[in-house]
Design an enzyme around this catalytic site. Structure first.
Site, PDB file in Angstrom:
ATOM      1  N   SER A 115      31.000  26.689 -16.394  1.00 45.55           N
ATOM      2  CA  SER A 115      32.239  26.739 -17.170  1.00 45.55           C
ATOM      3  C   SER A 115      33.329  27.485 -16.405  1.00 45.55           C
ATOM      4  O   SER A 115      33.759  27.047 -15.349  1.00 45.55           O
ATOM      5  CB  SER A 115      31.970  27.369 -18.532  1.00 45.55           C
ATOM      6  OG  SER A 115      33.108  27.314 -19.356  1.00 45.55           O
ATOM      7  N   ASP A 174      39.604  24.629 -19.278  1.00 44.73           N
ATOM      8  CA  ASP A 174      38.723  25.541 -18.548  1.00 44.73           C
ATOM      9  C   ASP A 174      37.957  24.753 -17.484  1.00 44.73           C
ATOM     10  O   ASP A 174      38.187  23.557 -17.285  1.00 44.73           O
ATOM     11  CB  ASP A 174      37.803  26.304 -19.491  1.00 44.73           C
ATOM     12  CG  ASP A 174      36.783  25.427 -20.197  1.00 44.73           C
ATOM     13  OD1 ASP A 174      36.953  24.198 -20.224  1.00 44.73           O
ATOM     14  OD2 ASP A 174      35.793  25.978 -20.728  1.00 44.73           O
ATOM     15  N   ASP A 177      34.943  23.466 -16.963  1.00 44.21           N
ATOM     16  CA  ASP A 177      34.205  22.234 -17.259  1.00 44.21           C
ATOM     17  C   ASP A 177      34.930  21.369 -18.280  1.00 44.21           C
ATOM     18  O   ASP A 177      34.382  20.368 -18.753  1.00 44.21           O
ATOM     19  CB  ASP A 177      32.776  22.531 -17.720  1.00 44.21           C
ATOM     20  CG  ASP A 177      32.701  23.400 -18.972  1.00 44.21           C
ATOM     21  OD1 ASP A 177      33.661  24.133 -19.254  1.00 44.21           O
ATOM     22  OD2 ASP A 177      31.672  23.352 -19.667  1.00 44.21           O
ATOM     23  N   ASP A 198      35.784  21.485 -21.347  1.00 41.16           N
ATOM     24  CA  ASP A 198      35.388  21.238 -22.739  1.00 41.16           C
ATOM     25  C   ASP A 198      36.250  22.049 -23.707  1.00 41.16           C
ATOM     26  O   ASP A 198      36.155  21.869 -24.919  1.00 41.16           O
ATOM     27  CB  ASP A 198      33.898  21.518 -22.970  1.00 41.16           C
ATOM     28  CG  ASP A 198      33.498  22.961 -22.710  1.00 41.16           C
ATOM     29  OD1 ASP A 198      34.309  23.728 -22.140  1.00 41.16           O
ATOM     30  OD2 ASP A 198      32.366  23.338 -23.049  1.00 41.16           O
TER      31      ASP A 198
END
Length: 455
Positions: A99, A244, A246, A248
């Protein structure tokens, strides 16, 4: 000494430094354990742009395939794109990402078929214990099976089409939007998802680079929004969006470059999802979202349900209640029509549709959903979390007009204000969130509580 992976396997995922805490041989064991615990005969995997991600992802696939399981690799993707593949293909999935963590970190977010979460109480502990036992005693030879296949499949176009099918963008006016991908997976997904929409996109940091050369890919930290805010003002944009690492989670700034609180986005999207569902439905929110969220949900005919902080709690309540939508203060947004999984991209499309469907600025739309003054999350390092919480409880218990509950940490609420104090599960921290009807009251409550925490 027996193997102990407790520092690597967290409550919701695997996360640690590569190669110090884990590497490809360990990833291969996780792949074997994942299929054993889930009972899968086929899985799907994906990975982000970190330098270590392709190798770790392929090692996991090897571990799964050695036990006769067919693996579909979708390659570079956002976490919600992996959830899409898990849902659309009805397969357990594994996403390789850390992440927003720095470049030396990597991790695995795992789910069962249909993007159902794998967390501490839903299989992750079993996977950890199995890997630990193999590290101690040696990995047993798998039963003689025909190794599974490893094949590639690109799901980006299908993912984009599915998201666009859930939001009506056909009549939106032209908009100018600055998008900060933070050198993360938004740079991969945004061009395809936004293609063909009446948008002028000003891209920032779309180059995939897991070393994050421009800023940390964590828009929850205000320091990482500064570039987007400045560019949105310079471009006279209608709004700015930051993802962010990743991709999501999405964060929004308005036409002035001012951040829009995730609670306001939760209320806005909840209102739209309730309208799309005939003005009824359950909406999940965690206990540190703004009072605005349950108020708006009730006003729109919906039923708000309050939960603990954390995506496993949100997803469990989504499934239990049949909720149509859920939102968190951390900018995770969950949709029934996305297998109860979180997708910042779908939330971003809702914001674009709401703004493009009328003539006013975003700040005017947001004002109706942003009714209170919040402190944001304030962390304090404490030696005795339990003792400090007890001191806060003692200070407010019995006060007239004040209610306390301990659903998650301690929440104290009065007519005009509330606060919550929660202990961190991994660090010696207490996290304070406070909100009130005006700035002066909020500051007073915040400072009182901090005085007890830090006193």
């Amino acid at each position: 000494m027996s193997a102990d992976l407790s520092q690597l396997v967290k409550a919701y995922d695997v996360r640690g430094v590569v190669p110090d805490q884990w590497d490809e041989p360990l990833a291969e064991l996780f792949g074997a354990a994942f299929v054993q615990v889930t009972g899968a005969d086929a899985i799907v995997t994906g990975h982000d742009m970190r330098p270590s991600s392709p190798g770790l992802s392929r090692a996991f696939a090897r571990g799964a395939a050695a036990r006769g399981v067919d693996v579909t690799e979708i390659g570079l993707c956002s976490t919600d794109q992996l959830y899409y593949a898990s849902g659309a293909l009805d397969l357990p999935g594994a996403m390789f990402t850390a992440s927003h963590n720095p470049a030396q970190y990597n991790g695995i977010k795992m789910c069962r078929a249909g993007a159902a979460p794998v967390g501490q109480d839903t299989g992750l502990t079993d996977i950890r214990e199995l890997v630990e036992s193999w590290l101690d005693a040696g990995t047993p030879e798998p039963e003689p099976v025909t190794p599974g296949t490893i094949t590639r499949r690109d799901t980006l176009e299908e993912y984009a089409a599915h998201l666009r099918s859930l939001v009506d963008l056909t009549s939106v006016r032209p908009l100018k939007v600055v998008v900060d991908a933070g050198n993360g997976m938004g740079g991969h997904t945004v061009p395809t998802v936004f293609a063909g929409l009446p948008l002028t996109v000003v891209p920032m940091y779309f180059e995939l680079d897991g070393t994050f050369p421009n800023h940390e890919a964590n828009p929850l930290d205000p320091a990482n929004l500064v570039d987007l805010q400045k560019r949105a003002r310079e471009e006279n944009a209608d709004l700015g969006i930051a993802f962010d690492g990743d991709a999501d989670r999405c964060f929004v700034v308005d036409e002035h470059g001012d951040p829009v609180s995730p609670s306001a986005i939760t209320a806005l999207v909840a209102s739209r999802e309730l309208a799309r569902n005939g003005g009824s439905g359950t909406v999940i929110h965690n206990l540190i979202t703004s009072w605005s969220v349950p108020e708006v949900v009730r006003e729109q005919g919906g039923t708000p349900v309050r939960t603990r902080v954390g995506h496993s709690f949100i997803k469990a309540e989504m499934a239990r209640t049949g909720a149509i939508f859920g939102g968190e203060h951390s900018a995770h947004y969950y949709f029934k029509d996305f297998w109860n999984a979180d997708t910042g991209m779908l939330a971003a499309l809702h914001v674009l549709a709401a703004l493009g469907g009328q003539d006013g600025p975003l700040s005017a739309i947001v004002a109706q959903y942003d009714r209170y003054t919040g402190s944001g999350e304030i962390n304090s390092t404490v030696a005795d979390q339990t003792g400090r919480l007890a001191a806060i409880k003692a200070a407010y218990e019995g006060q007239e007009g004040v209610e306390l509950d301990e659903l998650d940490g301690l929440t104290v609420a009065a007519t005009d204000w509330w606060f919550n104090v929660r202990p961190s599960n991994t660090e010696p921290l207490l996290r304070l969130n406070a909100e009130a009807r005006d700035e002066e009251t909020m500051a007073k409550v915040r400072d009182e509580v901090l005085g007890i925490i830090r006193g």
